[in-house]
Design a protein around this motif. Structure first.
Motif, PDB file in Angstrom:
ATOM      1  N   TYR A 144       0.837  -1.261  -0.061  1.00 54.79           N
ATOM      2  CA  TYR A 144      -0.087  -0.023  -0.116  1.00 54.79           C
ATOM      3  C   TYR A 144       0.929   1.145   0.062  1.00 54.79           C
ATOM      4  O   TYR A 144       1.813   1.400   0.875  1.00 54.79           O
ATOM      5  CB  TYR A 144      -1.224   0.004   1.059  1.00 54.79           C
ATOM      6  CG  TYR A 144      -1.768   1.226   1.310  1.00 54.79           C
ATOM      7  CD1 TYR A 144      -2.871   1.643   0.260  1.00 54.79           C
ATOM      8  CD2 TYR A 144      -1.560   2.212   2.075  1.00 54.79           C
ATOM      9  CE1 TYR A 144      -3.501   2.786   0.262  1.00 54.79           C
ATOM     10  CE2 TYR A 144      -2.357   3.562   2.087  1.00 54.79           C
ATOM     11  CZ  TYR A 144      -3.333   3.829   1.176  1.00 54.79           C
ATOM     12  OH  TYR A 144      -4.066   4.800   1.058  1.00 54.79           O
ATOM     13  N   HIS A 145       0.677   2.173  -0.932  1.00 55.01           N
ATOM     14  CA  HIS A 145       1.381   3.378  -1.173  1.00 55.01           C
ATOM     15  C   HIS A 145       0.585   4.655  -1.009  1.00 55.01           C
ATOM     16  O   HIS A 145       1.276   5.772  -1.166  1.00 55.01           O
ATOM     17  CB  HIS A 145       2.411   3.096  -2.182  1.00 55.01           C
ATOM     18  CG  HIS A 145       3.264   2.084  -2.537  1.00 55.01           C
ATOM     19  ND1 HIS A 145       4.317   2.126  -1.516  1.00 55.01           N
ATOM     20  CD2 HIS A 145       3.304   0.900  -3.311  1.00 55.01           C
ATOM     21  CE1 HIS A 145       5.086   0.965  -1.869  1.00 55.01           C
ATOM     22  NE2 HIS A 145       4.559   0.423  -2.712  1.00 55.01           N
ATOM     23  N   GLY A 146      -0.629   4.599  -0.687  1.00 56.30           N
ATOM     24  CA  GLY A 146      -1.328   5.886  -0.442  1.00 56.30           C
ATOM     25  C   GLY A 146      -2.225   6.061  -1.492  1.00 56.30           C
ATOM     26  O   GLY A 146      -2.413   5.309  -2.442  1.00 56.30           O
ATOM     27  N   ASP A 249       9.611   2.786   0.688  1.00 58.94           N
ATOM     28  CA  ASP A 249       8.723   3.527   1.198  1.00 58.94           C
ATOM     29  C   ASP A 249       8.704   3.253   2.801  1.00 58.94           C
ATOM     30  O   ASP A 249       8.495   1.850   3.182  1.00 58.94           O
ATOM     31  CB  ASP A 249       7.087   3.036   0.680  1.00 58.94           C
ATOM     32  CG  ASP A 249       6.008   3.497   1.262  1.00 58.94           C
ATOM     33  OD1 ASP A 249       6.236   4.056   2.454  1.00 58.94           O
ATOM     34  OD2 ASP A 249       4.743   3.537   0.766  1.00 58.94           O
TER      35      ASP A 249
HETATM   36  C1  LIG Z   1       3.473   2.108   3.547  1.00 59.86           C
HETATM   37  C2  LIG Z   1       2.635   3.421   3.527  1.00 59.86           C
HETATM   38  N1  LIG Z   1       2.688   4.151   2.419  1.00 59.86           N
HETATM   39  C3  LIG Z   1       1.861   5.238   2.065  1.00 59.86           C
HETATM   40  C4  LIG Z   1       0.942   5.614   3.058  1.00 59.86           C
HETATM   41  C5  LIG Z   1       0.134   6.693   2.783  1.00 59.86           C
HETATM   42  O1  LIG Z   1       0.124   7.583   3.730  1.00 59.86           O
HETATM   43  P1  LIG Z   1      -0.965   8.625   4.139  1.00 59.86           P
HETATM   44  O2  LIG Z   1      -2.013   8.051   4.449  1.00 59.86           O
HETATM   45  O3  LIG Z   1      -0.221   9.418   4.971  1.00 59.86           O
HETATM   46  O4  LIG Z   1      -0.909   9.351   2.682  1.00 59.86           O
HETATM   47  C6  LIG Z   1       0.717   4.436   3.952  1.00 59.86           C
HETATM   48  C7  LIG Z   1      -0.625   4.701   4.983  1.00 59.86           C
HETATM   49  O5  LIG Z   1      -0.700   3.794   5.721  1.00 59.86           O
HETATM   50  C8  LIG Z   1       1.572   3.352   4.194  1.00 59.86           C
HETATM   51  O6  LIG Z   1       1.268   2.327   5.036  1.00 59.86           O
END
Ligand SMILES: Cc1ncc(COP(=O)(O)O)c(C=O)c1O
Length: 437
Positions: A144-146, A249
């Motif tokens: 999951y990257h957002g 990430d």
């Molecule tokens: C590994 C990772 N990257 C990116 C995100 C996205 O972050 P945000 O919700 O602060 O945009 C998350 C959120 O859980 C995450 O776990």
């Protein structure tokens, strides 16, 4: 109405919440609990019911709730300069960037600040694309990257599928030994075959068209998928061989969660860009960013960066970063997470496996552990969604805030959690699991 009024009922807050559109929810099924206040690892509602936070909210309150030094720093910043444009030189912003760079091993020399984790990934991808002049981004299915354009397209899980508007994203399978895609019998096989698979994906996509490989150092939401020994090193080698930028990430696992400032320190592998958010200031004020290595910084010395945000390096967020990182240093919080996570929390959870057949696998590091729940240990069939929903409700009812994803309980308390709080939380999990064995 004064929001600090003390004679507010839970129902009043829940009624007001009907005006709020919630993230990732069928709106009529969202059943939020009302929270009035918090301290350390504990929260309470408007009628005095206590909750123990075993999730650090969304794995962000690493230093616990309401740390007085961070609250004071935010107040002081609000009184001196509450907001300022990103093009100015700001004291808190420079101090925050310097502290982050001091903690990151490798040749990093700049920090680009964003509002959160998704736009950190968004901008890291943009930097890699501009720097390489290439377009494609490879990322893992289990990730999951957002929730923004390229970040959600890079994400592997089901939330990507209706949101694929961004171009050039290609996915591959990352290692997950418990549910191997590679028919592996050992971790070594899982590692070797996952690397061979990635090598083939790179060859088939055309190495010269790939700007970046984006990987969570340890995939978090996907279930704390600790990469096997040698995997990240193998990915680093493939990236280097083909001039591909490696982005780690660290939004969820950075800033102490795994017992190191950065999770990549466990693996002796240095990426080209690191993204962060959450733990950097425990979410007291939204913030994220990209840690940029020297060659990429060098490129942008004479090339215009096609990216920016009104609130990049917002002083309130920056003051919270400075105070959070200083408090973590002074109080030895990362060392504590390493020691107590690995000697108290981890072993207590591993002990649960003896008692509960519903636990199929446990994995973790520091203050982040995943319990994988199954209908049957032999078939590894995941515990059903209905049972998981009921399990979550029971945990909440008994006063434990948990982070449930699919068939897993993710245990990620604030890094300051005390041994007696760990015992209390693990006992609640054990009681509730008895209904599902
Ligand atoms: C590994 C990772 N990257 C990116 C995100 C996205 O972050 P945000 O919700 O602060 O945009 C998350 C959120 O859980 C995450 O776990």
């Amino acid at each position: 109405m004064d929001v600090f009024e003390t004679n507010v009922s839970n129902q009043h807050v829940i009624d007001l919440d009907k005006h709020v559109f919630h993230s990732w929810s069928v709106q009529d099924s969202a059943a939020p609990i009302a929270i009035a206040g918090a301290q350390g690892c504990n929260l309470w509602d408007f009628e005095g019911k206590q909750y123990l936070d075993f999730s650090s909210q969304l794995v962000n309150t690493n230093i616990g709730h309401q740390h007085p030094k961070v609250i004071d720093a935010i107040k002081a910043q609000a009184e001196s300069l509450v907001t300022i444009a990103p093009a100015t030189a700001n004291l808190a912003r420079g101090e925050a960037a310097k502290r982050i760079l001091d903690k990151a091993p490798g040749n990093f020399n700049k920090v680009f600040f964003t509002n959160a984790g998704a736009d950190a990934n968004e901008n890291a991808i943009r930097m890699a694309r501009q720097f390489t002049g290439r377009d494609k981004v490879l990322s893992a299915y289990r990730s999951y990257h957002g929730n923004t354009g390229s970040a959600i397209a890079a994400t592997g899980d089901f939330r990507r599928v209706p949101n694929e508007y961004s171009r050039g994203h290609v996915h591959f399978f990352n290692p997950y030994f418990y549910r191997t895609e590679f028919n592996a019998k050992t971790q070594e096989e899982e590692c070797k075959r996952a690397l061979q698979h990635l090598k083939r994906v790179i060859e088939c996509e055309g190495p010269d068209s790939i700007a970046a490989i984006l990987l969570e150092t340890i995939p978090g939401t996907a279930g704390f998928l600790l990469p096997p020994e040698g995997y990240l090193k193998g990915v680093r080698d493939l990236a280097t061989e083909h001039g591909i930028q490696l982005i780690f990430d660290e939004v969820m696992v950075g800033f102490g969660r795994t017992g190191r400032w950065f999770a990549f320190e466990h693996f002796n592998v240095i990426p080209d860009l690191v993204t962060f958010a959450k733990g950097v200031n425990s979410g007291y004020v939204p913030a994220g960013g990209v840690v940029v290595s020297e060659p990429i910084s060098e490129y942008f010395k004479s090339n215009f960066f096609m990216g920016g945000l009104t609130y990049s390096g917002h002083p309130l967020a920056m003051s919270a970063i400075v105070a959070t990182l200083d408090a973590m240093e002074e109080e030895g919080i990362v060392r504590y997470a390493d020691e107590v996570g690995n000697t108290v929390l981890g072993p207590a959870l591993i002990d649960l496996m003896e008692k509960h057949n519903s636990i199929g696998d446990i994995r973790g590091k520091g203050m982040f552990w995943a319990l994988e729940l199954v209908e049957d240990r032999t078939t590894r069939e995941p515990l059903s969604n209905e049972k998981m929903a009921s399990l979550k409700a029971k945990l909440t009812d008994k006063g434990l805030l948990s982070f449930i994803v699919n068939n897993r309980i993710h245990v990620a308390p604030p890094l300051i959690v005390k041994p007696n709080e760990i015992a209390q939380g693990v006992a609640i999990i054990s009681q509730v699991l008895s209904d599902f064995d």
